[in-house]
Design a protein around this motif. Structure first.
Motif, mmCIF file in Angstrom:
data_model
loop_
_atom_site.group_PDB
_atom_site.id
_atom_site.type_symbol
_atom_site.label_atom_id
_atom_site.label_comp_id
_atom_site.label_asym_id
_atom_site.label_seq_id
_atom_site.Cartn_x
_atom_site.Cartn_y
_atom_site.Cartn_z
ATOM 1 N N LEU A 75 0.866 -1.176 0.000
ATOM 2 C CA LEU A 75 0.000 0.000 0.000
ATOM 3 C C LEU A 75 0.902 1.226 0.000
ATOM 4 C CD1 LEU A 75 -2.596 -0.935 2.766
ATOM 5 C CD2 LEU A 75 -3.004 -0.865 0.317
ATOM 6 N N SER A 76 0.511 2.257 -0.749
ATOM 7 C CA SER A 76 1.284 3.500 -0.720
ATOM 8 C C SER A 76 0.359 4.669 -0.417
ATOM 9 C CB SER A 76 2.013 3.711 -2.044
ATOM 10 O OG SER A 76 1.114 3.779 -3.113
ATOM 11 N N ASP A 77 0.941 5.727 0.106
ATOM 12 C CA ASP A 77 0.201 6.930 0.522
ATOM 13 C C ASP A 77 -0.881 6.590 1.541
ATOM 14 O OD1 ASP A 77 1.725 8.473 -1.219
ATOM 15 O OD2 ASP A 77 0.308 8.208 -2.860
ATOM 16 N N ILE A 78 -0.475 5.983 2.646
ATOM 17 C CA ILE A 78 -1.421 5.510 3.658
ATOM 18 C C ILE A 78 -2.080 6.694 4.377
ATOM 19 C CG2 ILE A 78 -1.763 3.981 5.633
ATOM 20 C CD1 ILE A 78 -0.590 2.672 3.058
ATOM 21 N N PHE A 79 -1.269 7.602 4.926
ATOM 22 C CA PHE A 79 -1.821 8.810 5.550
ATOM 23 C C PHE A 79 -0.806 9.939 5.470
ATOM 24 C CE2 PHE A 79 -0.001 6.495 9.196
ATOM 25 C CZ PHE A 79 0.813 7.472 9.759
ATOM 26 N N TYR A 80 -1.320 11.165 5.635
ATOM 27 C CA TYR A 80 -0.514 12.375 5.546
ATOM 28 C C TYR A 80 -1.076 13.367 6.555
ATOM 29 C CZ TYR A 80 1.791 16.402 3.348
ATOM 30 O OH TYR A 80 2.569 17.511 3.105
ATOM 31 N N ILE A 81 -0.306 13.676 7.589
ATOM 32 C CA ILE A 81 -0.738 14.614 8.619
ATOM 33 C C ILE A 81 0.186 15.820 8.545
ATOM 34 C CG2 ILE A 81 -1.065 14.981 11.081
ATOM 35 C CD1 ILE A 81 -1.372 11.896 11.314
ATOM 36 N N SER A 82 -0.398 17.017 8.407
ATOM 37 C CA SER A 82 0.409 18.222 8.249
ATOM 38 C C SER A 82 -0.231 19.380 8.997
ATOM 39 C CB SER A 82 0.531 18.581 6.762
ATOM 40 O OG SER A 82 1.180 19.816 6.594
ATOM 41 N N THR A 83 0.584 20.357 9.384
ATOM 42 C CA THR A 83 0.051 21.558 10.020
ATOM 43 C C THR A 83 -0.575 22.494 8.999
ATOM 44 O OG1 THR A 83 2.259 22.541 9.920
ATOM 45 C CG2 THR A 83 1.613 21.493 11.994
ATOM 46 N N ILE A 84 -0.301 22.283 7.708
ATOM 47 C CA ILE A 84 -0.941 23.047 6.642
ATOM 48 C C ILE A 84 -2.045 22.185 6.049
ATOM 49 C CG2 ILE A 84 -0.668 24.056 4.357
ATOM 50 C CD1 ILE A 84 2.122 24.863 5.073
ATOM 51 N N GLU A 85 -3.255 22.732 6.016
ATOM 52 C CA GLU A 85 -4.370 21.987 5.438
ATOM 53 C C GLU A 85 -4.261 22.069 3.919
ATOM 54 O OE1 GLU A 85 -9.239 22.065 5.401
ATOM 55 O OE2 GLU A 85 -8.165 23.236 6.873
ATOM 56 N N ARG A 86 -3.997 20.941 3.292
ATOM 57 C CA ARG A 86 -3.799 20.904 1.850
ATOM 58 C C ARG A 86 -5.063 20.434 1.142
ATOM 59 N NH1 ARG A 86 1.402 22.021 1.569
ATOM 60 N NH2 ARG A 86 2.907 20.930 2.844
ATOM 61 N N GLU A 87 -5.258 20.954 -0.057
ATOM 62 C CA GLU A 87 -6.362 20.500 -0.876
ATOM 63 C C GLU A 87 -5.842 19.390 -1.773
ATOM 64 O OE1 GLU A 87 -9.680 22.111 -3.994
ATOM 65 O OE2 GLU A 87 -7.913 23.310 -3.636
ATOM 66 N N ARG A 88 -6.454 18.235 -1.704
ATOM 67 C CA ARG A 88 -6.020 17.091 -2.510
ATOM 68 C C ARG A 88 -6.913 16.885 -3.722
ATOM 69 N NH1 ARG A 88 -2.239 13.057 0.016
ATOM 70 N NH2 ARG A 88 -2.840 12.049 -1.889
ATOM 71 N N GLY A 89 -7.909 17.729 -3.909
ATOM 72 C CA GLY A 89 -8.816 17.572 -5.041
ATOM 73 C C GLY A 89 -10.190 17.162 -4.579
ATOM 74 N N THR A 90 -11.143 17.274 -5.460
ATOM 75 C CA THR A 90 -12.507 16.919 -5.091
ATOM 76 C C THR A 90 -12.940 15.597 -5.705
ATOM 77 O OG1 THR A 90 -13.281 18.271 -6.918
ATOM 78 C CG2 THR A 90 -13.249 19.292 -4.740
ATOM 79 N N ALA A 91 -12.439 15.272 -6.891
ATOM 80 C CA ALA A 91 -12.814 14.011 -7.525
ATOM 81 C C ALA A 91 -12.142 12.828 -6.830
ATOM 82 C CB ALA A 91 -12.455 14.024 -9.009
ATOM 83 N N TYR A 92 -10.870 12.973 -6.497
ATOM 84 C CA TYR A 92 -10.112 11.937 -5.803
ATOM 85 C C TYR A 92 -9.382 12.588 -4.636
ATOM 86 C CZ TYR A 92 -10.998 9.488 -10.129
ATOM 87 O OH TYR A 92 -11.615 8.912 -11.196
ATOM 88 N N PRO A 93 -10.080 12.843 -3.518
ATOM 89 C CA PRO A 93 -9.474 13.619 -2.438
ATOM 90 C C PRO A 93 -8.278 12.938 -1.776
ATOM 91 C CG PRO A 93 -11.605 12.759 -1.785
ATOM 92 C CD PRO A 93 -11.438 12.447 -3.224
ATOM 93 N N PHE A 94 -8.279 11.633 -1.697
ATOM 94 C CA PHE A 94 -7.136 10.932 -1.118
ATOM 95 C C PHE A 94 -7.144 9.526 -1.674
ATOM 96 C CE2 PHE A 94 -4.722 8.638 2.076
ATOM 97 C CZ PHE A 94 -3.645 9.483 2.216
ATOM 98 N N SER A 95 -6.011 9.067 -2.111
ATOM 99 C CA SER A 95 -5.981 7.733 -2.701
ATOM 100 C C SER A 95 -4.913 6.887 -2.033
ATOM 101 C CB SER A 95 -5.710 7.810 -4.199
ATOM 102 O OG SER A 95 -4.437 8.354 -4.444
ATOM 103 N N VAL A 96 -5.322 5.746 -1.527
ATOM 104 C CA VAL A 96 -4.399 4.738 -1.038
ATOM 105 C C VAL A 96 -4.244 3.747 -2.185
ATOM 106 C CG1 VAL A 96 -4.030 2.930 0.658
ATOM 107 C CG2 VAL A 96 -5.159 5.044 1.332
ATOM 108 N N ASN A 97 -3.009 3.560 -2.627
ATOM 109 C CA ASN A 97 -2.769 2.749 -3.819
ATOM 110 C C ASN A 97 -2.323 1.340 -3.437
ATOM 111 O OD1 ASN A 97 -3.189 5.004 -5.563
ATOM 112 N ND2 ASN A 97 -1.205 5.762 -4.864
ATOM 113 N N PRO A 98 -3.165 0.319 -3.672
ATOM 114 C CA PRO A 98 -2.758 -1.055 -3.377
ATOM 115 C C PRO A 98 -2.048 -1.692 -4.577
ATOM 116 C CG PRO A 98 -5.059 -1.020 -3.948
ATOM 117 C CD PRO A 98 -4.580 0.405 -3.996
ATOM 118 N N ASN A 99 -1.140 -2.613 -4.286
ATOM 119 C CA ASN A 99 -0.427 -3.388 -5.303
ATOM 120 C C ASN A 99 -0.336 -4.830 -4.831
ATOM 121 O OD1 ASN A 99 0.456 -2.352 -7.719
ATOM 122 N ND2 ASN A 99 2.154 -1.248 -6.790
#
Length: 136
Positions: free
Chosen positions: A105-129
């Motif tokens: 799995l990649s891009d499991i979680f991302y915690i930051s002090t800056i609130e980032r916009e990841r998009g509206t169609a695909y706001p966060f994607s965990v990529n399985p292989n």
């Protein structure tokens, strides 16, 4: 099993999302919720963003230190799990030299002090292989 983490502590970054979707947002398009909550409503208000109506509505704000924030990040970049079957009993039972299976799995979680916009169609994607590899 391997797990990869990322840490960035003490950095600073310009929050372009806040600048473009907040301060310079257009009322013709969707606006960031921070813009609606933190813009000034009446003359003399102490607010983070300018009002979108009135004398200053058409003026753009340029990048400045008001949009530079601490950028402390903790993320889990990947998790890999694999197993290899290469023992003698496995070779006799299946006729294969070796067989390995793996999952990641990649891009499991991302915690930051800056609130980032990841998009509206695909706001966060965990990529399985998943993979299976065999040697005859």
């Amino acid at each position: 099993m391997t797990v990869g983490f990322g840490v960035k502590w003490g950095g600073k970054a310009v929050n372009f999302t806040e600048l473009s979707k907040g301060e310079n947002a257009s009322t013709l398009y969707n606006m960031d919720r921070r813009m609606m909550k933190h813009s000034w409503q009446q003359v003399g208000d102490q607010a983070r963003y300018k009002n979108k109506h009135g004398d200053y509505a058409g003026l753009s704000t340029y990048t400045c230190d008001a949009f530079v924030h601490k950028d402390n990040v903790f993320s889990c970049n990947n998790i890999n799990l694999s197993y290899s079957f290469s023992q003698n009993w496995f070779k006799r039972a299946t006729g294969l030299e070796s067989l390995s299976i793996s999952a990641s799995l990649s891009d499991i979680f991302y915690i930051s002090t800056i609130e980032r916009e990841r998009g509206t169609a695909y706001p966060f994607s965990v990529n399985p292989n998943f993979s299976i590899s065999c040697t005859f």
